[in-house]
Design an enzyme around this catalytic site. Structure first.
Site, PDB file in Angstrom:
ATOM      1  N   PRO A  76     -42.489  17.076  69.418  1.00  0.00           N
ATOM      2  CA  PRO A  76     -42.086  17.696  70.687  1.00  0.00           C
ATOM      3  C   PRO A  76     -42.374  19.193  70.689  1.00  0.00           C
ATOM      4  CG  PRO A  76     -40.389  16.196  69.917  1.00  0.00           C
ATOM      5  CD  PRO A  76     -41.390  16.311  68.812  1.00  0.00           C
ATOM      6  N   GLU A  77     -42.897  19.658  71.820  1.00  0.00           N
ATOM      7  CA  GLU A  77     -43.176  21.068  72.006  1.00  0.00           C
ATOM      8  C   GLU A  77     -42.175  21.637  73.006  1.00  0.00           C
ATOM      9  OE1 GLU A  77     -47.396  21.784  72.606  1.00  0.00           O
ATOM     10  OE2 GLU A  77     -47.899  19.894  71.601  1.00  0.00           O
TER      11      GLU A  77
END
Length: 275
Positions: A2-3
Site C-alpha cells: 500500500p502507498e
C-alpha cells in the site's frame, strides 16, 4: 505494498469509527507482528485500557494516537488489512487474523495479514519523532512546491523513478504511482534525477500530485492484496496507463508498454512518450 492513497483511505475509513473509543482488550494471535521495542506481553499491557485519540497517517504508515501520547505505528506492507465489527464481516476474506483490538462499544478491530510482513510498533513521542525525521515531505501537502521536488532531485544521480520512491525524499510514493506519474509527465524513469530541467520538474511535481489525488478519490488500487476496511476494494486499477500493462498498447501513442527492473522493482513505461 500500500502507498499513500491506500493508507490514507484506510485512515479515513477508521477515523470516524474508532477515534474516541477505548481499547478494552488486546489479543495477539501471531506474535511476530509486534515489532520492537515491545514484545507481545508488554504491548498488550501498554495498550489495554487506552483511548484512541486520533488516527493519522505519515508516508505509508498508519498511526493510532493513544490518549497517553503513545503511538501505534502500523506497517501494512504486502497484505495487512483491517476489519471492524462485532464479528469478522467476511470469514472467507479475513482468514489470517493476527490481532484483535476489542473496543468499548462492543466491536472489534481485526488485523489480518496473510504474509505477516506488516506489524504494529508502539512508540513513545520521542521515538516517533526520530522515525518521522527520516521521512521526506508529504507530496499532497498544500505547501509542497515544485521547487521542493527540484531541490530533492538536484542532489541525486539515481534514476528519477528510484528517487520518487525514496521515502527520505518524497513520503508515500511507491512503485505504482511513481510509474504512473512519470508517464503523465512524459519523463523517462531511467533518467538521473539531477538531469531534469525546471520545466520537467514542474511536470513531474504536477503529475505526482494529480495521480495521488485521483487514486485517493478511487480508494486506491486493488491490484493484488490491498483492501480497505472490511474488504472494500479500490478502483484506480481501472485507470492505470502503464503499470502492469507490459506489451499492451500505450493509451497515447499505441506503442507497446515496456517493463524494466529498477532497484529490484518492475518499472512500466512508454519508450515513445517518455524521454
Amino acid at each position: 505494498m500500500p502507498e499513500l492513497p491506500e493508507v490514507e483511505t484506510i485512515r479515513r475509513d477508521l477515523e470516524p469509527e474508532i477515534s474516541g473509543r477505548v481499547i478494552t482488550g488486546v489479543q495477539i494471535h501471531k506474535p511476530d507482528i509486534i515489532l520492537p521495542p515491545h514484545d507481545t506481553a508488554s504491548f498488550q499491557r501498554r495498550v489495554k485500557g487506552r483511548g484512541i485519540a486520533a488516527i493519522g497517517r505519515r508516508a505509508k504508515y498508519l498511526l493510532f494516537q493513544l490518549d497517553d501520547n503513545g503511538i501505534i505505528q502500523v506497517q501494512l506492507r504486502m497484505s495487512g488489512r483491517f476489519a471492524l465489527g462485532r464479528e469478522v464481516p467476511d470469514p472467507d476474506e479475513f482468514r489470517h487474523i493476527a490481532a484483535r483490538l476489542k473496543l468499548d462499544d462492543g466491536r472489534t478491530l481485526f488485523y489480518d495479514d496473510m504474509r505477516r510482513l506488516g506489524g504494529f510498533r508502539l512508540l513513545e513521542p520521542a521515538e516517533w519523532e526520530r522515525e518521522e525525521a527520516r521521512l521526506g515531505p508529504e507530496p499532497l501537502e498544500p505547501g509542497y512546491r515544485a521547487a521542493d521536488l527540484g531541490r530533492t532531485l538536484a542532489t541525486t544521480r539515481s534514476p528519477v523513478k528510484n528517487a520518487l520512491m525514496d521515502q527520505r525524499r518524497v513520503a508515500g510514493v511507491g512503485n505504482i504511482y511513481a510509474s504512473e506519474a512519470l508517464f503523465r509527465a512524459g519523463v523517462d524513469p531511467r533518467r538521473p534525477g539531477r538531469d531534469l530541467g525546471p520545466v520537467e520538474v514542474k511536470r513531474v511535481h504536477r503529475a505526482v500530485r494529480s495521480v495521488l489525488r485521483e487514486a485517493l478519490e478511487q480508494a486506491g488500487t486493488s491490484f493484488r492484496n490491498y483492501r480497505a476496511v472490511n474488504g472494500r476494494s479500490g478502483e484506480f486499477q481501472t485507470r492505470l496507463r502503464v503499470y502492469g500493462r507490459e506489451e499492451q498498447p500505450c493509451t497515447k501513442c499505441g506503442h507497446p508498454i515496456e517493463r524494466i527492473v529498477q532497484a529490484g522493482r518492475s518499472t512500466f513505461y512508454c519508450p515513445s512518450c517518455q524521454d
